[in-house]
Design an enzyme around this catalytic site. Sequence first.
Site, PDB file in Angstrom:
ATOM      1  N   GLU A  50       5.913   7.574   1.350  1.00  0.00           N
ATOM      2  CA  GLU A  50       7.229   7.038   1.016  1.00  0.00           C
ATOM      3  C   GLU A  50       8.255   7.524   2.032  1.00  0.00           C
ATOM      4  OE1 GLU A  50       8.543   7.139  -2.999  1.00  0.00           O
ATOM      5  OE2 GLU A  50       6.521   7.111  -3.856  1.00  0.00           O
ATOM      6  N   GLN A  92      -1.929   9.948 -14.713  1.00  0.00           N
ATOM      7  CA  GLN A  92      -0.928   8.880 -14.773  1.00  0.00           C
ATOM      8  C   GLN A  92      -1.393   7.718 -15.645  1.00  0.00           C
ATOM      9  OE1 GLN A  92       0.128   7.494 -10.842  1.00  0.00           O
ATOM     10  NE2 GLN A  92       1.452   5.860 -11.586  1.00  0.00           N
ATOM     11  N   LYS A 101       3.362  13.022 -11.866  1.00  0.00           N
ATOM     12  CA  LYS A 101       4.170  13.002 -10.644  1.00  0.00           C
ATOM     13  C   LYS A 101       4.959  14.290 -10.446  1.00  0.00           C
ATOM     14  CE  LYS A 101       3.750   8.486  -9.537  1.00  0.00           C
ATOM     15  NZ  LYS A 101       3.523   7.909  -8.200  1.00  0.00           N
ATOM     16  N   TYR A 104       1.173   6.939 -18.868  1.00  0.00           N
ATOM     17  CA  TYR A 104       2.377   6.228 -18.410  1.00  0.00           C
ATOM     18  C   TYR A 104       2.860   5.094 -19.308  1.00  0.00           C
ATOM     19  CZ  TYR A 104       0.598   1.812 -16.488  1.00  0.00           C
ATOM     20  OH  TYR A 104       0.089   0.557 -16.344  1.00  0.00           O
ATOM     21  N   ASP A 110      12.905   7.361  -7.920  1.00  0.00           N
ATOM     22  CA  ASP A 110      11.838   6.770  -7.126  1.00  0.00           C
ATOM     23  C   ASP A 110      11.794   5.270  -7.404  1.00  0.00           C
ATOM     24  OD1 ASP A 110       9.782   6.742  -5.324  1.00  0.00           O
ATOM     25  OD2 ASP A 110       8.256   7.450  -6.717  1.00  0.00           O
ATOM     26  N   GLU A 146      -5.124   2.701  -2.961  1.00  0.00           N
ATOM     27  CA  GLU A 146      -5.278   1.402  -2.300  1.00  0.00           C
ATOM     28  C   GLU A 146      -6.304   1.462  -1.169  1.00  0.00           C
ATOM     29  OE1 GLU A 146      -0.851   1.729  -2.170  1.00  0.00           O
ATOM     30  OE2 GLU A 146      -1.003  -0.436  -1.814  1.00  0.00           O
ATOM     31  N   ARG A 181      -4.388  -5.487 -13.237  1.00  0.00           N
ATOM     32  CA  ARG A 181      -4.165  -6.650 -14.103  1.00  0.00           C
ATOM     33  C   ARG A 181      -4.773  -7.932 -13.543  1.00  0.00           C
ATOM     34  NH1 ARG A 181       0.512  -3.839 -14.030  1.00  0.00           N
ATOM     35  NH2 ARG A 181       1.214  -5.036 -12.237  1.00  0.00           N
ATOM     36  N   THR A 231       5.854   3.759  -2.692  1.00  0.00           N
ATOM     37  CA  THR A 231       4.784   3.721  -1.695  1.00  0.00           C
ATOM     38  C   THR A 231       4.981   2.547  -0.744  1.00  0.00           C
ATOM     39  OG1 THR A 231       3.339   4.599  -3.390  1.00  0.00           O
ATOM     40  CG2 THR A 231       2.275   3.678  -1.445  1.00  0.00           C
ATOM     41  N   GLU A 264       1.295   9.512  -1.880  1.00  0.00           N
ATOM     42  CA  GLU A 264       1.981   8.229  -1.719  1.00  0.00           C
ATOM     43  C   GLU A 264       2.891   8.343  -0.505  1.00  0.00           C
ATOM     44  OE1 GLU A 264       3.905   7.025  -5.377  1.00  0.00           O
ATOM     45  OE2 GLU A 264       2.049   6.097  -6.095  1.00  0.00           O
ATOM     46  N   ARG A 290      -3.702  10.339 -10.360  1.00  0.00           N
ATOM     47  CA  ARG A 290      -3.924   8.973 -10.844  1.00  0.00           C
ATOM     48  C   ARG A 290      -4.557   8.915 -12.224  1.00  0.00           C
ATOM     49  NH1 ARG A 290      -0.402   6.310  -7.969  1.00  0.00           N
ATOM     50  NH2 ARG A 290      -0.798   6.487  -5.726  1.00  0.00           N
ATOM     51  N   TYR A 330      10.228   1.303  -6.274  1.00  0.00           N
ATOM     52  CA  TYR A 330       8.882   0.712  -6.273  1.00  0.00           C
ATOM     53  C   TYR A 330       9.018  -0.549  -5.442  1.00  0.00           C
ATOM     54  CZ  TYR A 330       4.566  -0.753  -8.880  1.00  0.00           C
ATOM     55  OH  TYR A 330       3.295  -1.125  -9.274  1.00  0.00           O
ATOM     56  N   THR A 340       6.688  16.920  -5.127  1.00  0.00           N
ATOM     57  CA  THR A 340       7.063  15.806  -4.261  1.00  0.00           C
ATOM     58  C   THR A 340       7.551  16.430  -2.963  1.00  0.00           C
ATOM     59  OG1 THR A 340       7.819  14.614  -6.232  1.00  0.00           O
ATOM     60  CG2 THR A 340       8.517  13.740  -4.090  1.00  0.00           C
ATOM     61  N   HIS A 360       2.454  -2.926  -1.972  1.00  0.00           N
ATOM     62  CA  HIS A 360       1.944  -1.881  -2.866  1.00  0.00           C
ATOM     63  C   HIS A 360       1.943  -2.371  -4.318  1.00  0.00           C
ATOM     64  CE1 HIS A 360       1.259   1.979  -4.786  1.00  0.00           C
ATOM     65  NE2 HIS A 360       2.392   1.864  -5.447  1.00  0.00           N
ATOM     66  N   ASP A 393       4.862  11.466  -2.337  1.00  0.00           N
ATOM     67  CA  ASP A 393       4.999  11.526  -3.790  1.00  0.00           C
ATOM     68  C   ASP A 393       3.605  11.732  -4.386  1.00  0.00           C
ATOM     69  OD1 ASP A 393       6.060  11.295  -6.333  1.00  0.00           O
ATOM     70  OD2 ASP A 393       5.872   9.118  -6.368  1.00  0.00           O
TER      71      ASP A 393
END
Lengths: 417, 417
Positions: free
Chosen positions: B198, B238, B251, B242, B123, B361, B139, B347, B196, B235, B125, B255, B130, B231
């Site tokens: 994808e 995760q 995850k 993670y 997978d 999101e 962050r 995503t 997600e 959350r 990114y 899927t 996203h 996917d």
Amino acid sequence: MSVSFVDVPAGNDFPLQNLPYGVFSTKSNPQKHLCVAIGNYVLDLFGVAHLYPADVQDALRSSTLNLLMSLGYDAWRIVRTRTHELLLKNSQLEHDATLVKKVIIPQKEVEMHLPADVGDYTDFYSSIHHATNVGIMFRGKENALMPNWRHIPVGYHGRASSVVVSGTPIRRPLGQTLPVEGQPPVFGACKLLDFELEMAFFVGGPGNKLGERIPVEEAWKNVFGFTLMNDWSARDIQKWEYVPLGPFTAKNLGTTISPWIIPVAALEPFIVNNYAQDPEVFPYLKHNKSFNFDINLLVSLKPENGEETVICKSNYKHLYWTPMQQIAHHTVTGCNIRPGDLMASGTISGETEDSFGSMLELSWRGTKSVQLNGNLTRKFIQDGDEIIIRGYSERNGLRIGFGECKGKVLPAIPFGK
Amino acid sequence: MSVSFVDVPAGNDFPLQNLPYGVFSTKSNPQKHLCVAIGNYVLDLFGVAHLYPADVQDALRSSTLNLLMSLGYDAWRIVRTRTHELLLKNSQLEHDATLVKKVIIPQKEVEMHLPADVGDYTDFYSSIHHATNVGIMFRGKENALMPNWRHIPVGYHGRASSVVVSGTPIRRPLGQTLPVEGQPPVFGACKLLDFELEMAFFVGGPGNKLGERIPVEEAWKNVFGFTLMNDWSARDIQKWEYVPLGPFTAKNLGTTISPWIIPVAALEPFIVNNYAQDPEVFPYLKHNKSFNFDINLLVSLKPENGEETVICKSNYKHLYWTPMQQIAHHTVTGCNIRPGDLMASGTISGETEDSFGSMLELSWRGTKSVQLNGNLTRKFIQDGDEIIIRGYSERNGLRIGFGECKGKVLPAIPFGK
């Protein structure tokens, strides 16, 4: 102790009490067959399949161990018991000289292959000493262990396609690195190539369906057997790529396993207490059964045309999390596991400096040299170096060995070549 | 535009110009066969294999697409051209009424299966919108994109075993979460279940050997075709698990992919410029060929017994990294890829709020509600909700559709049950 009609020299890895599984071929017969190791020989299971119960014969005639793995632990016991009988002195097999000549083959005449088709490969991070060492190096002593580490058997999905059998050369990779923080990255050959001393188990049993959990107390039924593993790691590439989604190209350059899968039954005499866990784990991770193993692990480095040096002496028993906990956690969200899946321990470091399971730890991030025989030193792995992992359990005169997991590093192929 | 003897209603996903591949069975024949979709029918490739060149017939008689994928793009073109001929008005096939009756089967009578054995699932990114959104949420705006993001097509290894075909229910998982920073974690059902949006491609061609790189300019030869993907992501699980090794149990609960693989050839009319990349990428990632696609993507949420609402409208063309770059990067350290490997985009979010490809999101981390028809709202996915992803390319009266990728969420099974 019962003795085989096949000669097993003293100190050999493969006495009658071991009977590890593998897949081999010979020059004269390139077809892959299952086998067990006995002394310096293999027993060709294809050639003796007719001497086993009917319902396991198809599995014994396969070219991988996946079908045998899928049959579950009752079938594994039946096969193991029968193999033991056949290899005993005065067995039905010994008395059939024509068959013996066909199915008992010197190991030096066989080529070993990957023992199973690896569906998925998972790498855990279950050594508290390794996780602490890496943590100290990258985050300082105060924050060495991540807050989740003592709660979760941390792990990640690895690359199944690049799992190779012992003896396969490993090419030094190219990749991106960030030599100076704040400056642009550079592209070129990996400068900090490393090994990771690990062990791995193959998943057996029918597995679970997507959406189902495997209860921790039942999870031992899904452990077919153990191999040695070297999880080759490009440390400089790893450092630049791994945030936020984890290691990717720094690890998929190759993962070497030993060709022999040691059945759990052979390791039962070496079961020791599980590692004491603090704080208490969640009920889904709690089990009473002892499922930790006293397995001595040795890593040697052999420079090209040079002499081997043992650079690490560790033990499987240092692991904080058990395979039963690893399986229970892996399936807690409903992930389905399948026979042939490979689950690795993560780097197995002990408490003492000579037991650290990677060059990263042995050279403490390149701040000191690892001494080799012949007045050589290393901080990381150089081209032409061969890394050889060995393992064995020993008690009361019984030795169960794992054979060798080795790989030699070839120089990088320059970009554009 | 050329027309098939099989009726294709206006606006249908599967005109003669599409011919996507799938694997199906029927009640009367549970054996899995390859097929292509045409209008509301499938063409059973097993049943017409004898009408193709001899060297592709074995592949067409397989029960998965792996063998056809392995044959490479010349073979794919030959098969596609022949399929097109056979389905044209006045074709050899149309004139064989007995055969037509056997091999042209209404889609409502077939069950679709996973189109290939997925060797490894990766997978990426690759959506800058996203990655930026997630970065801002976790962050702050200043450090939204990680320093490596514009240099590396960031990706990670996913779980191949839990890739399922559209329609498979997804069970809400249990797992560990950390509701309050600094407090102990808790165990229970996931509270922040997400989708997600994808897309993914299946790898084709013979693949590369371990230690070899695939040059970026050649990498298009390794793209067999595209599917839609959801996917599923837990959350809250995760977030706690993670760091540092990436998403794992959050995850691997499942899927979902759509059953149809749209060949690259069918998407050629919809190729658009690659996303402008700044800073310039390393030479190993640089390619002149345009390999970006204008594919409209729609996500609907359908509550149990409720009406569907489109909650996201996005487009594949928003992706920053191309599949050719993804493959070049995946193999830069020598990782071998194999036909049947699945590589997903990550995503796919666009710039505007209605194009965000996850509830994370759309609800901006649960700070606002997503409005549904029937006066309902959602922040994350509830039990009984069905997520349906659809995709299509459209230009000058030609519509190439992807069918549906859907899955319904079942309630969690309490611990101990």
